[in-house]
Design a protein around this motif. Structure first.
Motif: not given
Length: 138
Positions: A16-21
């Motif tokens: 369900l989610n995206l992440c910034v790394e």
């Protein structure tokens, strides 16, 4: 799915989610004398492989929308103008796609309504013709 801009990337975190790394250098051991070594003892010879620079991805944020991730990315790395322009171009393209999708869906809804209305009008005409034919035959 993965978008990479220099030392930052946006990837699918879970279903369900995206992440910034952010890609950072992995920290080395702080004590050159070993785990229980003291400052008077001799430094431990390290492997050549441990002298190589290693990188690690650190989480900046995660969200369910790409727009929020891009905004967070701009807030986190306001130093490079080219990166900011690239991100803003991506955001503009996304908004244009949203507008096109909304326009297409509105056109489809209108087309479906017209088909329903025209088919009901055709059916009424056909029913009236059949009724007239039945009256004329009787």
């Amino acid at each position: 799915m993965q978008i990479q801009i220099n030392n930052y990337r946006i990837r699918k975190y879970d279903s369900l989610n995206l992440c910034v790394e952010e890609r950072k250098i992995k920290q080395q051991a702080k004590n050159p004398y070993g785990r229980n070594g003291k400052s008077g003892s001799e430094p431990i010879a390290q492997n050549n492989s441990s002298n190589n620079i290693e990188y690690k991805w650190h989480l900046v944020c995660y969200s369910s929308t790409l727009d929020y991730c891009l905004t967070k990315l701009v807030d986190h790395c306001l130093t490079n103008i080219e990166d900011i322009n690239t991100i803003q171009d991506i955001q503009n393209k996304i908004t244009q796609l949203h507008e096109k999708i909304n326009k297409i869906s509105a056109d489809n809804e209108r087309f479906i309504e017209q088909n329903i209305l025209s088919s009901s009008a055709d059916q009424e005409d056909r029913v009236s013709q059949l009724a007239e034919e039945a009256i004329n035959q009787a």
